[in-house]
Design an enzyme around this catalytic site. Sequence first.
Site, PDB file in Angstrom:
ATOM      1  CG  ASP A  14      -1.845  -1.114   1.312  1.00 50.14           C
ATOM      2  OD1 ASP A  14      -1.883  -1.830   2.281  1.00 50.14           O
ATOM      3  OD2 ASP A  14      -2.252  -1.483   0.082  1.00 50.14           O
ATOM      4  CD  GLU A 176      -9.074  -1.914  -1.830  1.00 58.55           C
ATOM      5  OE1 GLU A 176      -9.574  -2.113  -0.820  1.00 58.55           O
ATOM      6  OE2 GLU A 176      -8.340  -2.760  -2.394  1.00 58.55           O
TER       7      GLU A 176
END
Length: 502
Positions: A14, A176
Amino acid sequence: MEYRNPILKGFYPDPSVCKFQGKYYLVTSTFEYFPGIPVFESDDLVNWEQKGHCLDTNSDLDLTNSEVSKGLFAPTIRSDGKRLYVIVTNVTIMRNFYVYTDDIESGWSDPIFIDGWSGIDPSLFFDDNGKVYIQGNSYKSDETLGIYQAELDITTGVLLSEKSYICAGTGGKAPEAPHIFKRDGFYYLLMAEGGTEYGHMVTIFRSSSISGPFESCPENPILTHRSIQSKIQCVGHADFIEDKNGNWWTFCLGIRVKGSHSYYHHLGRETFLAPVTWNSEGWPIVNNNNPLEFEMEGPLTVPQIIKDNSTTYDFEALKKIPERVIFLRNPDINNYKIVENDGLIMHGSQGKLTDTSKISFMGIRQSEFNIYFSVLLDFSNHNQGQFGIAAFMSREFHYLVEVDSERETVSFRKKIGSIDYVVCEYDLPEVSGIELKVTSDDKYYYFSYIVEGKENLLGQAECAFLASELSGTFTGTILGTYNHGDESQVVIVKKMSYLENK
Ligand code: 6LW
């Protein structure tokens, strides 16, 4: 100029990146591990140096009883030119918050919690008119799936507008990882869809207004490895950055898979880099529309220095615990004391590797398939309880070499879901020191112990049985040492050695 992916090897998922005071800064997610969110600094986007963590005190980061792969999900790092901000979700307490710093060397602020903002993957956007916006998604709620936005008072964390729905994505599951940036008068909304597994993809939208409506890039998804024959998979969760020479790049997560038709990975999701160009219609093209490779080419300013993560921590000489050493959930920091010429004194905790209570465990990320990891332990002050080393994916999936100091035995144990057993156990000679060791190739871990100068092989265990595809984790294998017992039970960690590709 050529460079090699992954840019950050091992469990560094991420990634988010931005510029601040003439340098680049990058952060990744850390889930149930402490400290939270490593911060990396670079002058050139390919050579990164860790500069501590954003959340390095127990009061900043509540990971109490964090379940597997909860804790800190995806962070975003952004700057308004004067300050550096990192915003993130602690899924264990389901709160979104941010911290900031004016000077990376002087540490980070206390968390500023954002009341009334749910979901995960929060991001920040500082508009030219001084307004600040937060973006995020809907997560495990009855809200419509997609990306949301609100105006934010960055000095207080108070929302200044209603939370508005700005984009559904292209219809992939799990919209997302939103990030907004401005280019040539357009507000671009970058996001991830398809879920962080093998259907992962990066999609992008744009609008002439910060509030939308956002039109979809005709080439979406602009980056994915779904249904591509590659040893790099699950590519997604991207952030964009324009470098000092006006070249654009994307950092994203990916995995290095093993196996043939059914892939698996156990090193975690890692940080990858790819060059970005723009077409005549003002839409980005990632890596000339080619899949990511291990060997890449891009308009770098300096060559990449290939980093060897091998290291030996000699705790008899070290003054403080190295920043690559991480703990499982909140550590009782009094349980770890470095005493000069003695080593790192690790006191026992009642927590076991199989539960979620406070535990004495410290380790480092496995960054390559072929590794050597060993710890040299003095256990002359340990006569009740267990200690050892672990190849640890989660409390449900790990392998141990465990010494029982009361029974004076050493055993090799496997925990693979509901399968939990002792492979073999041996009596220990009358010794007060032992070296515990694990090596690996891309298929097996090999475990042994060394006493009185003799190495004794214990056995091997499949890497595949720790893989995230089986364990369901967002993290990667941690190689560590632990001490289970009451706090009077002490092991002294003399040395911790980690070698990769040796
Ligand atoms: C992260 C989400 C995702 O918050 O997985 O890959 C979640 N993307 O964006 C945990 O890493």
